[in-house]
Design an enzyme around this catalytic site. Structure first.
Site, PDB file in Angstrom:
ATOM      1  N   GLY A  66       0.832  -1.203   0.000  1.00 11.76           N
ATOM      2  CA  GLY A  66       0.000   0.000   0.000  1.00 11.76           C
ATOM      3  C   GLY A  66       0.862   1.246   0.000  1.00 11.76           C
TER       4      GLY A  66
ATOM      5  N   SER B 195      -5.388  -0.526  13.386  1.00 13.44           N
ATOM      6  CA  SER B 195      -6.227   0.670  13.445  1.00 13.44           C
ATOM      7  C   SER B 195      -6.815   0.844  14.837  1.00 13.44           C
ATOM      8  CB  SER B 195      -7.384   0.546  12.451  1.00 13.44           C
ATOM      9  OG  SER B 195      -8.376   1.534  12.723  1.00 13.44           O
TER      10      SER B 195
ATOM     11  N   SER C 194      -9.643   1.062  14.984  1.00 13.67           N
ATOM     12  CA  SER C 194     -10.815   0.195  14.743  1.00 13.67           C
ATOM     13  C   SER C 194     -10.604  -1.224  15.236  1.00 13.67           C
ATOM     14  CB  SER C 194     -11.133   0.160  13.244  1.00 13.67           C
ATOM     15  OG  SER C 194     -11.611   1.411  12.833  1.00 13.67           O
TER      16      SER C 194
ATOM     17  N   TYR D  81     -15.050  -4.308   8.315  1.00 11.27           N
ATOM     18  CA  TYR D  81     -13.680  -3.762   8.329  1.00 11.27           C
ATOM     19  C   TYR D  81     -13.022  -3.883   9.698  1.00 11.27           C
ATOM     20  CZ  TYR D  81     -10.136  -0.037   8.322  1.00 11.27           C
ATOM     21  OH  TYR D  81      -8.975   0.687   8.463  1.00 11.27           O
TER      22      TYR D  81
ATOM     23  N   LYS E   4      -9.063  -5.340  11.210  1.00 20.10           N
ATOM     24  CA  LYS E   4      -8.023  -4.553  11.880  1.00 20.10           C
ATOM     25  C   LYS E   4      -7.662  -5.176  13.232  1.00 20.10           C
ATOM     26  CE  LYS E   4      -6.967  -2.860   8.811  1.00 20.10           C
ATOM     27  NZ  LYS E   4      -5.730  -2.431   8.123  1.00 20.10           N
TER      28      LYS E   4
ATOM     29  N   ILE F 229      -6.952   9.506   9.962  1.00 14.61           N
ATOM     30  CA  ILE F 229      -5.842  10.083   9.204  1.00 14.61           C
ATOM     31  C   ILE F 229      -6.384  10.549   7.853  1.00 14.61           C
ATOM     32  CG2 ILE F 229      -3.490   9.704   8.368  1.00 14.61           C
ATOM     33  CD1 ILE F 229      -3.846   9.107  11.409  1.00 14.61           C
TER      34      ILE F 229
HETATM   35  N1  LIG Z   1      -6.882   6.597   6.791  1.00 13.98           N
HETATM   36  C1  LIG Z   1      -7.216   6.295   8.029  1.00 13.98           C
HETATM   37  O1  LIG Z   1      -7.886   7.067   8.762  1.00 13.98           O
HETATM   38  C2  LIG Z   1      -6.797   4.993   8.618  1.00 13.98           C
HETATM   39  C3  LIG Z   1      -6.233   3.981   7.835  1.00 13.98           C
HETATM   40  N2  LIG Z   1      -5.867   2.811   8.454  1.00 13.98           N
HETATM   41  C4  LIG Z   1      -5.230   1.741   7.667  1.00 13.98           C
HETATM   42  O2  LIG Z   1      -4.087   2.288   7.034  1.00 13.98           O
HETATM   43  C5  LIG Z   1      -3.787   1.543   5.849  1.00 13.98           C
HETATM   44  C6  LIG Z   1      -3.578   2.505   4.683  1.00 13.98           C
HETATM   45  O3  LIG Z   1      -4.757   3.255   4.562  1.00 13.98           O
HETATM   46  P1  LIG Z   1      -4.766   4.640   3.742  1.00 13.98           P
HETATM   47  O4  LIG Z   1      -3.372   5.104   3.485  1.00 13.98           O
HETATM   48  O5  LIG Z   1      -5.722   5.535   4.433  1.00 13.98           O
HETATM   49  O6  LIG Z   1      -5.435   4.140   2.384  1.00 13.98           O
HETATM   50  P2  LIG Z   1      -5.312   4.649   0.884  1.00 13.98           P
HETATM   51  O7  LIG Z   1      -6.577   4.210   0.218  1.00 13.98           O
HETATM   52  O8  LIG Z   1      -4.901   6.077   0.856  1.00 13.98           O
HETATM   53  O9  LIG Z   1      -4.087   3.764   0.292  1.00 13.98           O
HETATM   54  C7  LIG Z   1      -4.263   2.391   0.232  1.00 13.98           C
HETATM   55  C8  LIG Z   1      -3.021   1.774  -0.380  1.00 13.98           C
HETATM   56  O10 LIG Z   1      -3.177   0.350  -0.372  1.00 13.98           O
HETATM   57  C9  LIG Z   1      -3.024  -0.149  -1.697  1.00 13.98           C
HETATM   58  N3  LIG Z   1      -3.886  -1.331  -1.834  1.00 13.98           N
HETATM   59  C10 LIG Z   1      -5.226  -1.402  -1.631  1.00 13.98           C
HETATM   60  N4  LIG Z   1      -5.659  -2.648  -1.853  1.00 13.98           N
HETATM   61  C11 LIG Z   1      -4.562  -3.381  -2.205  1.00 13.98           C
HETATM   62  C12 LIG Z   1      -4.352  -4.737  -2.559  1.00 13.98           C
HETATM   63  N5  LIG Z   1      -5.370  -5.585  -2.612  1.00 13.98           N
HETATM   64  N6  LIG Z   1      -3.094  -5.142  -2.869  1.00 13.98           N
HETATM   65  C13 LIG Z   1      -2.058  -4.263  -2.833  1.00 13.98           C
HETATM   66  N7  LIG Z   1      -2.183  -2.957  -2.489  1.00 13.98           N
HETATM   67  C14 LIG Z   1      -3.430  -2.538  -2.186  1.00 13.98           C
HETATM   68  C15 LIG Z   1      -3.398   0.997  -2.620  1.00 13.98           C
HETATM   69  O11 LIG Z   1      -2.809   0.800  -3.903  1.00 13.98           O
HETATM   70  C16 LIG Z   1      -2.787   2.172  -1.839  1.00 13.98           C
HETATM   71  O12 LIG Z   1      -1.405   2.224  -2.085  1.00 13.98           O
HETATM   72  C17 LIG Z   1      -4.983   0.595   5.660  1.00 13.98           C
HETATM   73  O13 LIG Z   1      -4.600  -0.695   6.115  1.00 13.98           O
HETATM   74  C18 LIG Z   1      -6.069   1.153   6.578  1.00 13.98           C
HETATM   75  O14 LIG Z   1      -6.915   0.132   7.063  1.00 13.98           O
HETATM   76  C19 LIG Z   1      -6.023   2.594   9.789  1.00 13.98           C
HETATM   77  C20 LIG Z   1      -6.573   3.555  10.569  1.00 13.98           C
HETATM   78  C21 LIG Z   1      -7.004   4.817  10.051  1.00 13.98           C
HETATM   79  C1  LIG Z   2     -11.089   5.015   6.818  1.00 17.32           C
HETATM   80  C2  LIG Z   2     -11.661   5.427   8.179  1.00 17.32           C
HETATM   81  O1  LIG Z   2     -11.983   6.796   8.212  1.00 17.32           O
HETATM   82  C3  LIG Z   2     -10.630   5.171   9.205  1.00 17.32           C
HETATM   83  O2  LIG Z   2     -10.116   3.858   9.051  1.00 17.32           O
HETATM   84  C4  LIG Z   2      -9.863   3.362  10.271  1.00 17.32           C
HETATM   85  O3  LIG Z   2      -9.358   2.281  10.476  1.00 17.32           O
HETATM   86  C5  LIG Z   2     -10.251   4.298  11.338  1.00 17.32           C
HETATM   87  O4  LIG Z   2     -10.942   3.657  12.336  1.00 17.32           O
HETATM   88  C6  LIG Z   2     -11.130   5.279  10.627  1.00 17.32           C
HETATM   89  O5  LIG Z   2     -12.459   4.819  10.681  1.00 17.32           O
END
Ligand SMILES: NC(=O)C1=CN([C@@H]2O[C@H](COP(=O)(O)OP(=O)(O)OC[C@H]3O[C@@H](n4cnc5c(N)ncnc54)[C@H](O)[C@@H]3O)[C@@H](O)[C@H]2O)C=CC1
Ligand SMILES: C[C@H](O)[C@@H]1OC(=O)[C@H](O)[C@@H]1O
Length: 260
Positions: free
Chosen positions: A12, A150, A152, A163, A167, A196
């Site tokens: 990711g 997370s 979460s 989801y 997590k 985030i």
């Molecule tokens: N944004 C938030 O508030 C929060 C995010 N997270 C976790 O952080 C991690 C990253 O999230 P974000 O940066 O916000 O998401 P994002 O949507 O900005 O980026 C997701 C990344 O994962 C890659 N990806 C998605 N599915 C994939 C797959 N099947 N195989 C390979 N790559 C894949 C995408 O290409 C991208 O690079 C996730 O695991 C999410 O659950 C956890 C808590 C809060």
């Molecule tokens: C994508 C959500 O806003 C974000 O993802 C998480 O894992 C956090 O709990 C927030 O819900």
């Protein structure tokens, strides 16, 4: 620099938190292989998001590679490790970060959405962790694995019933892997980000009331930025955290404890 001469795989890594992990790790001296999936890079031409990250890392003087695929495919996990070893000679650290979070109500949630979310967020984390750990064991010099769980994992949300269990599962995976891999000197930890600002929740947070509700619950008074998480992952991957394994690091601006 905390990761000088290390090689890191970031899943990711083309956007959001993973991009921040990759760039911050490069700033600390690491060479980086990013894994990403075009289908999830909505709004980008195929590969553009990843190419931006590679360019940014190379301006920092570090080597940067990308491999497109789906972490839910165990063969892709093996291919990532092979590519990293072929190019960098070894794998010192993994940031298992890839994940999806399509918000959906519970009662009408289609089975395929649940399967896809579990497949990517949990099974994908398992496959990549296992493939990297096998390589680290072969190398015989330990290593560091940091999973993006997370907040979460600790609390629920009505629109994330498919989801939040993934997590919680990701953190539990790190706890068990910490025990299984400790004898090889491989540390496994989780970061638990709060809210985030990334593409994952851009639509969700575009609702002013929802955004304001969240910001009011955060003692530090702001949503998190990807770098806030990236720096914590660099710390856990570095020798600064040499005696830390099986741990969970909340990166949420205090949101979790602010319940009264
Ligand atoms: N944004 C938030 O508030 C929060 C995010 N997270 C976790 O952080 C991690 C990253 O999230 P974000 O940066 O916000 O998401 P994002 O949507 O900005 O980026 C997701 C990344 O994962 C890659 N990806 C998605 N599915 C994939 C797959 N099947 N195989 C390979 N790559 C894949 C995408 O290409 C991208 O690079 C996730 O695991 C999410 O659950 C956890 C808590 C809060
Ligand atoms: C994508 C959500 O806003 C974000 O993802 C998480 O894992 C956090 O709990 C927030 O819900």
């Amino acid at each position: 620099m905390l990761l000088k001469g290390k090689s890191l795989i970031v899943t990711g890594g083309s956007r959001g938190i993973g991009r921040a992990i990759a760039v911050q790790a490069a700033r600390h001296g690491a060479d980086v292989l990013i894994a990403y999936r075009h289908e999830s890079d909505a709004g980008y031409q195929r590969g553009d998001a990843a190419r931006e990250v590679l360019a940014e890392i190379r301006t920092l003087g570090r080597r940067a590679l990308a491999l497109e695929g789906n972490v839910a495919d165990p063969d892709y996990a093996s291919a990532l490790v092979e590519y990293a070893v072929q190019s960098f000679g070894r794998v010192d650290a993994l940031a298992s970060n890839a994940g999806v979070c399509p918000f959906h109500s519970f009662l009408d949630l289609p089975p395929q959405l649940l399967r896809d979310t579990v497949d990517i967020n949990l099974n994908g984390a398992f496959f990549v962790t296992q493939a990297v750990a096998r390589q680290m064991q072969r190398q015989g010099q330990g290593g560091a694995i940091v999973a993006t769980s997370s907040i979460s994992a600790l609390v629920g949300d009505a629109m994330q019933t498919h989801y939040t269990p993934t997590k919680a599962g990701v953190h539990s995976l790190m706890q068990s892997c910490a025990i299984a891999l400790g004898p090889y000197g491989i540390r496994c930890n989780s970061v638990l980000p709060g809210a985030i600002a990334t593409d994952l929740n851009r639509q969700h947070l575009s609702d002013a009331d929802q955004r304001s509700h969240l910001e009011k619950r955060i003692p530090l008074g702001r949503l998190g930025q990807p770098d806030d998480v990236g720096d914590c992952v660099v710390f856990l991957a570095s020798d600064m955290a040499r005696y830390v394994t099986g741990a969970a690091l909340l990166v949420d601006g205090g949101m979790f404890v602010n319940l009264q």
